[in-house]
Design a protein around this motif. Structure first.
Motif, PDB file in Angstrom:
ATOM      1  N   HIS A   1      67.640  69.385  38.219  1.00 25.33           N
ATOM      2  CA  HIS A   1      67.737  71.279  38.768  1.00 25.33           C
ATOM      3  C   HIS A   1      67.226  71.530  40.200  1.00 25.33           C
ATOM      4  O   HIS A   1      67.302  72.157  40.911  1.00 25.33           O
ATOM      5  N   CYS A   2      65.854  71.557  39.439  1.00 22.22           N
ATOM      6  CA  CYS A   2      64.982  71.739  40.655  1.00 22.22           C
ATOM      7  C   CYS A   2      63.516  71.294  39.634  1.00 22.22           C
ATOM      8  O   CYS A   2      63.569  71.313  38.323  1.00 22.22           O
ATOM      9  N   TRP A   3      62.770  71.583  40.338  1.00 23.15           N
ATOM     10  CA  TRP A   3      61.808  71.688  40.148  1.00 23.15           C
ATOM     11  C   TRP A   3      60.617  72.687  40.368  1.00 23.15           C
ATOM     12  O   TRP A   3      60.690  73.625  41.346  1.00 23.15           O
ATOM     13  N   THR A   4      58.726  73.062  39.484  1.00 26.57           N
ATOM     14  CA  THR A   4      57.900  73.468  39.268  1.00 26.57           C
ATOM     15  C   THR A   4      56.530  73.001  39.073  1.00 26.57           C
ATOM     16  O   THR A   4      56.631  72.311  38.752  1.00 26.57           O
TER      17      THR A   4
ATOM     18  N   GLN B   1      63.038  69.718  44.637  1.00 29.03           N
ATOM     19  CA  GLN B   1      63.944  71.713  45.489  1.00 29.03           C
ATOM     20  C   GLN B   1      62.903  72.383  44.361  1.00 29.03           C
ATOM     21  O   GLN B   1      62.744  72.009  43.445  1.00 29.03           O
ATOM     22  N   ASP B   2      62.502  73.111  44.820  1.00 28.48           N
ATOM     23  CA  ASP B   2      61.631  74.068  44.249  1.00 28.48           C
ATOM     24  C   ASP B   2      62.367  74.923  43.660  1.00 28.48           C
ATOM     25  O   ASP B   2      63.135  75.595  43.626  1.00 28.48           O
ATOM     26  N   CYS B   3      62.213  75.899  42.703  1.00 32.15           N
ATOM     27  CA  CYS B   3      63.262  76.286  41.403  1.00 32.15           C
ATOM     28  C   CYS B   3      62.746  77.694  41.811  1.00 32.15           C
ATOM     29  O   CYS B   3      63.738  78.411  41.588  1.00 32.15           O
ATOM     30  N   GLY B   4      61.927  78.321  42.622  1.00 28.33           N
ATOM     31  CA  GLY B   4      61.922  79.731  43.078  1.00 28.33           C
ATOM     32  C   GLY B   4      61.668  80.496  42.080  1.00 28.33           C
ATOM     33  O   GLY B   4      61.813  81.598  42.076  1.00 28.33           O
ATOM     34  N   VAL B   5      60.932  79.881  40.731  1.00 25.39           N
ATOM     35  CA  VAL B   5      60.899  80.312  39.931  1.00 25.39           C
ATOM     36  C   VAL B   5      59.060  81.027  39.558  1.00 25.39           C
ATOM     37  O   VAL B   5      58.335  80.595  38.788  1.00 25.39           O
ATOM     38  N   GLU B   6      58.802  81.378  40.371  1.00 26.49           N
ATOM     39  CA  GLU B   6      57.371  81.672  40.895  1.00 26.49           C
ATOM     40  C   GLU B   6      56.664  82.504  39.522  1.00 26.49           C
ATOM     41  O   GLU B   6      55.326  82.375  39.309  1.00 26.49           O
ATOM     42  N   GLU B   7      57.610  83.401  38.784  1.00 28.01           N
ATOM     43  CA  GLU B   7      56.625  83.596  37.201  1.00 28.01           C
ATOM     44  C   GLU B   7      56.392  82.755  36.003  1.00 28.01           C
ATOM     45  O   GLU B   7      55.574  83.222  35.256  1.00 28.01           O
TER      46      GLU B   7
ATOM     47  N   LEU C   1      56.856  84.223  23.881  1.00 26.26           N
ATOM     48  CA  LEU C   1      55.214  84.016  24.766  1.00 26.26           C
ATOM     49  C   LEU C   1      56.135  84.324  26.292  1.00 26.26           C
ATOM     50  O   LEU C   1      56.398  84.233  26.996  1.00 26.26           O
ATOM     51  N   PRO C   2      54.594  85.192  27.094  1.00 30.31           N
ATOM     52  CA  PRO C   2      55.045  85.137  27.732  1.00 30.31           C
ATOM     53  C   PRO C   2      55.452  83.826  29.159  1.00 30.31           C
ATOM     54  O   PRO C   2      54.269  82.998  28.883  1.00 30.31           O
ATOM     55  N   GLY C   3      56.355  83.789  29.948  1.00 27.96           N
ATOM     56  CA  GLY C   3      56.753  83.317  31.011  1.00 27.96           C
ATOM     57  C   GLY C   3      57.665  82.448  30.260  1.00 27.96           C
ATOM     58  O   GLY C   3      57.894  81.216  31.170  1.00 27.96           O
ATOM     59  N   CYS C   4      57.756  81.891  29.349  1.00 31.32           N
ATOM     60  CA  CYS C   4      58.646  80.676  27.896  1.00 31.32           C
ATOM     61  C   CYS C   4      59.911  81.287  28.238  1.00 31.32           C
ATOM     62  O   CYS C   4      60.970  80.516  27.343  1.00 31.32           O
ATOM     63  N   GLY C   5      60.738  82.681  28.496  1.00 34.88           N
ATOM     64  CA  GLY C   5      62.288  83.363  29.228  1.00 34.88           C
ATOM     65  C   GLY C   5      62.268  82.714  30.105  1.00 34.88           C
ATOM     66  O   GLY C   5      62.159  82.496  30.783  1.00 34.88           O
ATOM     67  N   GLY C   6      63.360  84.061  30.414  1.00 35.92           N
ATOM     68  CA  GLY C   6      64.336  84.243  31.260  1.00 35.92           C
ATOM     69  C   GLY C   6      65.524  83.349  32.355  1.00 35.92           C
ATOM     70  O   GLY C   6      65.480  82.274  30.787  1.00 35.92           O
ATOM     71  N   PRO C   7      65.756  83.579  33.681  1.00 33.43           N
ATOM     72  CA  PRO C   7      67.634  82.665  34.029  1.00 33.43           C
ATOM     73  C   PRO C   7      66.932  81.339  33.985  1.00 33.43           C
ATOM     74  O   PRO C   7      65.887  80.581  34.540  1.00 33.43           O
ATOM     75  N   SER C   8      67.988  80.932  33.964  1.00 34.79           N
ATOM     76  CA  SER C   8      68.140  79.708  34.334  1.00 34.79           C
ATOM     77  C   SER C   8      68.158  78.797  35.647  1.00 34.79           C
ATOM     78  O   SER C   8      68.580  79.829  36.579  1.00 34.79           O
ATOM     79  N   PRO C   9      66.875  78.439  35.961  1.00 36.90           N
ATOM     80  CA  PRO C   9      66.728  77.724  37.536  1.00 36.90           C
ATOM     81  C   PRO C   9      68.374  77.539  38.133  1.00 36.90           C
ATOM     82  O   PRO C   9      68.908  76.351  37.248  1.00 36.90           O
ATOM     83  N   VAL C  10      68.894  76.969  39.376  1.00 37.29           N
ATOM     84  CA  VAL C  10      69.594  76.885  39.897  1.00 37.29           C
ATOM     85  C   VAL C  10      69.757  75.582  40.116  1.00 37.29           C
ATOM     86  O   VAL C  10      68.961  75.321  40.547  1.00 37.29           O
ATOM     87  N   ASN C  11      70.932  74.667  40.738  1.00 36.70           N
ATOM     88  CA  ASN C  11      71.275  73.503  40.297  1.00 36.70           C
ATOM     89  C   ASN C  11      70.856  72.854  41.923  1.00 36.70           C
ATOM     90  O   ASN C  11      71.935  73.223  42.675  1.00 36.70           O
TER      91      ASN C  11
END
Length: 130
Positions: free
Chosen positions: A80-83, A119-125, A33-43
């Motif tokens: 690792h991070c939050w969103t 800490q924010d993941c920075g994964v805005e998508e 689904l859109p928004g269900c993939g992508g790279p792993s956020p940083v720690n």
């Protein structure tokens, strides 16, 4: 009688295979689904938490996304991070203690949260889909 048993057996096998294919398709489509993939956020967070019950670790910060594995009450997660997703729900990207398993867990499923800077993941998508 023998023909009837063979026919019933063949139908049972065909039904089981069809059910397996359908459930596999549903799981695969949820994972893509859109928004269900992508790279792993940083720690970038040193916090940790404890599960309050049995919940699925997710592939992205939405309940509709695919499952990584099922976690149980008392398991410890390293943050690792939050969103925050588009529904306003807070999710944390984690590693399960004692494993190399990573994924997303809703804050609502944690009974204990310690030492986090959120800490924010920075994964805005993730905020714009689903």
């Amino acid at each position: 009688m023998g023909h009837m048993v063979k026919t019933f057996g063949a139908l049972a096998i065909a039904g089981a295979m069809g059910a397996a294919l359908l459930s596999g398709s549903a799981a695969a489509s949820a994972a893509t689904l859109p928004g269900c993939g992508g790279p792993s956020p940083v720690n970038v967070d040193d916090g940790w938490g404890v599960m309050r019950g049995s919940f699925n670790l997710k592939t992205a910060p939405y309940a509709a996304c695919g499952n990584v594995t099922k976690l149980h009450a008392g398991q410890v997660l390293y943050f690792h991070c939050w969103t925050r997703n588009k529904y306003g729900k807070h999710w944390v990207y984690v590693r399960v203690k004692g494993t190399g398993t990573h994924g997303w867990m809703s804050k609502d499923n944690l009974r204990t949260i310690r030492n986090t800077q959120r800490q924010d993941c920075g994964v805005e998508e993730h905020r714009d889909f689903i």
